[in-house]
Structures are given as C-alpha cells and as structure tokens.
Scaffold this motif. Structure first.
Motif: not given
Length: 199
Positions: A59-61, A64-65, A68
């Motif tokens: 949920q923390d971008k 996640r980034g 990924d």
C-alpha cells in the motif's frame, strides 16, 4: 468479458539456471516480505496488485516500487524461455459448440507440442509441472497430459512426446509449495496475455 481469453504460460529452465532463479527470488522475498521459512511468502499476482495478505506493505507506493523494480531485475537476469497460448473461449465455443475441447486442456496440448519439439531439437529431456487446481480439475488435467503423451496430438505423434518428456505423468504442485517457476508463470500470465491481445 474478463474471462473470455485464457492464457496458459510455460517457463522453460535448464536446471542450473532454475536453481539460480529460485535463489534470487527467495532472496528478493526475504528482503522485502518478512516471513518465516516454514511459512514462505508465495508470489501471487492478485494479492500483490491488491496489496493484501503478505503484501499489505505494498500500500506504500515507495515500497511497492522498490519491490517491483527488483522483481523485474530478477526476471531480466533469469535465463529461461517463455511460451504462451492464448485461447478465445467464446470463439472456440461458437466454432465447435459442444464438440469444443476444454480450453485449458487445449492450451496444455499446444504447450506440450512446442516444449517437446524444442527438447527434441536440442536433444534433451524435460519435466512438466503445473499448479494444482484441486480434485476433479487435477484428475482431468492429468488425463489430458497422459493422452498427449501416449497418443500424440494433432499432427505430432506420440514418440515426439515420449522421447522428450521425462515422465508419462504430469507433476502437480499446490501454490503453497513455493515453486519459483509456478510463481513466475502466475506473474507473467496476465501481462503476456494483454501483450498478445494488443498485437
């Protein structure tokens, strides 16, 4: 409409490259997703996208980034081949009616045909593993695999499969078994399907 197209995707590894890929994937999970070795985190595309279960911290971008970017690097550095079959289930049903083959089994036949052809070309044997889907579905999929192995499919005779595949039995493992290749196939299936449909 969301279920009209089925994508069945296979990842082909040589064993040493597979062991390296597995180690890199586990290292990535250890760095980003706290878990116990007895209860490993399984990469599942839907859970990752929706930031649920073990992936709540997505949920923390920024987190996640970072994950990924590192996941894409692990995939880029992996040494494997990908084969995908996309089936338009609506067109299949409209064309063949009740005589239409089960789309999943049809896709399996196409994948096995390509895999066996490739293995025969390079003079190697290969294993085939799929993700278990449960009871009756697993039984039907195993029967479909055995039919291809014992009788061949379309214009490809049985000896092509028997000389390339190491077993007449399909190996099935549940998602919980933490199989790197099955997780990779789960992650790539949807984007590959979308790419093929755009082509």
């Amino acid at each position: 409409p969301h279920h009209r197209f089925l994508c069945l995707l296979g990842c082909w590894f040589r064993n040493p490259e597979y062991l390296r890929f597995h180690a890199a994937l586990e290292s990535l999970k250890t760095r980003h997703l706290p878990h116990h070795p007895d209860d490993p985190v399984i990469l599942h595309r839907e859970d990752m996208i929706n930031a649920r279960k073990a992936f709540k911290n997505f949920q923390d971008k920024a987190r996640r980034g970072q994950f990924d970017a590192e996941l894409l690097e692990v995939i880029r550095e992996g040494s494997f081949r990908v084969m995908a079959v996309v089936i338009d289930k609506l067109a299949l049903r409209q064309t063949y009616g009740d005589a239409a083959a089960h789309p999943y089994h049809l896709g399996l036949g196409f994948l096995l045909q390509r895999f066996a052809g490739y293995l025969n070309h390079i003079n190697r044997l290969g294993d085939v593993m799929a993700e278990s889907r449960g009871g009756a579905e697993d039984r039907l999929l195993k029967e479909s695999y055995v039919r291809v192995y014992e009788r061949g499919v379309w214009m490809t005779r049985a000896h092509v499969f028997q000389s390339a595949l190491s077993s007449r039995e399909l190996k099935l493992k549940p998602k919980s078994a933490n199989i790197a290749g099955l997780q990779l196939a789960d992650l790539l299936g949807h984007p590959v399907k979308q790419w093929i449909l755009r082509q």
